[in-house]
Design an enzyme around this catalytic site. Structure first.
Site, short mmCIF file in Angstrom:
data_model
loop_
_atom_site.label_atom_id
_atom_site.label_comp_id
_atom_site.label_asym_id
_atom_site.label_seq_id
_atom_site.Cartn_x
_atom_site.Cartn_y
_atom_site.Cartn_z
N ALA A 165 1.37 -1.43 0.42
CA ALA A 165 -0.01 -0.02 -0.01
C ALA A 165 0.69 1.23 -0.24
O ALA A 165 0.29 2.48 -0.17
CB ALA A 165 -0.98 -0.35 1.05
N TYR A 166 2.35 1.32 -0.16
CA TYR A 166 3.24 2.36 0.17
C TYR A 166 2.80 3.07 -0.97
O TYR A 166 3.73 2.77 -1.73
CB TYR A 166 4.49 2.22 0.59
CG TYR A 166 4.65 1.58 2.13
CD1 TYR A 166 3.87 1.68 3.28
CD2 TYR A 166 5.98 0.93 2.41
CE1 TYR A 166 3.15 1.64 4.14
CE2 TYR A 166 5.94 0.77 3.93
CZ TYR A 166 4.86 0.98 4.95
OH TYR A 166 4.74 0.59 6.27
N SER A 167 2.22 4.49 -1.31
CA SER A 167 2.51 4.89 -3.03
C SER A 167 1.47 4.23 -3.19
O SER A 167 2.55 4.02 -4.41
CB SER A 167 3.49 5.44 -3.61
OG SER A 167 4.04 6.74 -2.34
#
Length: 328
Positions: free
Chosen positions: A60-62
Site C-alpha cells: 500500500a505504500y504509494s
C-alpha cells in the site's frame, strides 16, 4: 554492521532495517512527502554499502510504487540472494469490496502483485499489516501457509495487534501445522512503550523477532521538543499526527532527558533513542526511515552506542501509560 537471527529462524538480518515507505512516487497514495525514485535510490545504495541487508516495504505504500522502487534498486545495486525483502498486505489497493483485507482472495492476489512490482519470485518475509476483523483468522493463516508452501514467501510475520490476537494466531498455526509467524513489527519507541506490557514478553517467550516501526516517533526523538511540526514530512504526515495526537507532559520530559544525554555524549538524539531501542531485550532490528542522508548515518552509528544502566533509567523514568496507538 551487526546481524542477528530473526526470531528462532536461521535467517540473518542486519540490526537496522531500512524502511522504504519514503521512496516511491509523491503523486501516489496518501503520503505526499515521499521522495522520488531518483532521490530515494542513494539511500538504498548507501544502506547496502553499510552492510544493511534488511529492507521493509508494503503493497500500500504509494499504491505499490515503493515496492517498484525497491525492486529496481535491488536489481541494480546488489543480488537478490544477498538481501532480505519484507513486504506487507492488508490495506486498500482497489476500490472494490475485495481490494483490501486478509481474505484468501486478497492475499493470493496481492502476493502476486507484490512480486511483480518487486521484480522477484519470492519475498523473504510476508507480513499482515494489521488484524482483519472481517475475515476469520483461520482463513488468513491457511492462505499465508499456502503462500509459503508455494515458494512465494520464505517466512511470514505480523504487525501491530493485541497480544491476545497474536497468541491466538500462533496457537492456530501450531494446531494445524501451518507456517508460523516468526516476526512482529510493532509500534515501539521512547514515547510509546505500551508494547512492553504484553507483546514484548510474549515475543520473548515464543521466540518471535521484534522489528519495531516508528522507532524515532516520526522524528520527535531526533530534536529538542517542539509543539508545532518543523519539517515538511511532519506537517503533511496525517497518519503520524494521529499516533501522537494526545501529547502528555511526560513526553516532553522524555525528550528533554534524551537531548540532555545526547548533549553530554556530543551525539545526535536519534543515536541515543535508537541505542535505547537496540538495548531492549528481544528487539532484532528497528525499521528506520530516512529522507536525509544524515538520518541513515545516525541509524548505522547507533549500533556503536552503549548506554549505561543509569542512562537507560533516566530515559525511562518519566514515561507514563499511553492510550493504545497504532492499531486501533
Amino acid at each position: 554492521m551487526q546481524y542477528r537471527n530473526l526470531g528462532r529462524t536461521g535467517l540473518k538480518v542486519s540490526r537496522i532495517a531500512l524502511g522504504c515507505m519514503s521512496y516511491a512516487d509523491p503523486g501516489k497514495g496518501v503520503h505526499n512527502w515521499v521522495l522520488t525514485e531518483e532521490q530515494g535510490r542513494p539511500f538504498i545504495r548507501r544502506a547496502l554499502e553499510a552492510g544493511i541487508n534488511f529492507f521493509d516495504t508494503a503493497n500500500a505504500y504509494s499504491d505499490g510504487a515503493s515496492e517498484e522502487v525497491l525492486g529496481r534498486a535491488i536489481k541494480d545495486f546488489t543480488t537478490r540472494e544477498a538481501v532480505v525483502i519484507a513486504t506487507k498486505v492488508f490495506n486498500p489497493m482497489r476500490a472494490d469490496p475485495n481490494g483490501r483485507g486478509l481474505s484468501r482472495k486478497a492475499i493470493m492476489h496481492e502476493i502476486d502483485a507484490s512480486l511483480r512490482r518487486l521484480g522477484t519470485d519470492y519475498v523473504d518475509l510476508y507480513q499482515i499489516h494489521r488484524w482483519d476483523y472481517e475475515t476469520p483468522i483461520e482463513e488468513t493463516l491457511e492462505a499465508l501457509h499456502d503462500v509459503v508452501k508455494a515458494g512465494k514467501a520464505r517466512y511470514i510475520g505480523a504487525s501491530s495487534m493485541f497480544a491476545w490476537q497474536f497468541m491466538k494466531a500462533l496457537g492456530i498455526q501450531r494446531m494445524n501445522g501451518w507456517a508460523p509467524f516468526v516476526a512482529m513489527q510493532n509500534h515501539l519507541n521512547l514515547l510509546y512503550r505500551e508494547e512492553e506490557r504484553e507483546m514484548l514478553p510474549l515475543c520473548a517467550s515464543e521466540g518471535i523477532g521484534v522489528i519495531p516501526w516508528s522507532p524515532l516517533a516520526r522524528g520527535r526523538l531526533t530534536r529538542p521538543w517542539c509543539d508545532e511540526p518543523t519539517t515538511a514530512r511532519a506537517r503533511g504526515d496525517e497518519v503520524g499526527k494521529g499516533f501522537y495526537a494526545k501529547t502528555q507532559a511526560s513526553d516532553r520530559m522524555v525528550v528533554e532527558r534524551l537531548c540532555a544525554i545526547a548533549d553530554g555524549r556530543a551525539l545526535p538524539p536519534a543515536r541515543i533513542a535508537l541505542a535505547w531501542l537496540l538495548h531492549k531485550q528481544g528487539v532484532t532490528a528497528p525499521v528506520v526511515g530516512a529522507t536525509k542522508q544524515q538520518q541513515l548515518e545516525d541509524a548505522i552509528a547507533a549500533l556503536e552506542v552503549t548506554l549505561s544502566a543509569e542512562e537507560i533509567a533516566a530515559l525511562e523514568v518519566p514515561y507514563i501509560p499511553h492510550e493504545i496507538s497504532g492499531h486501533i
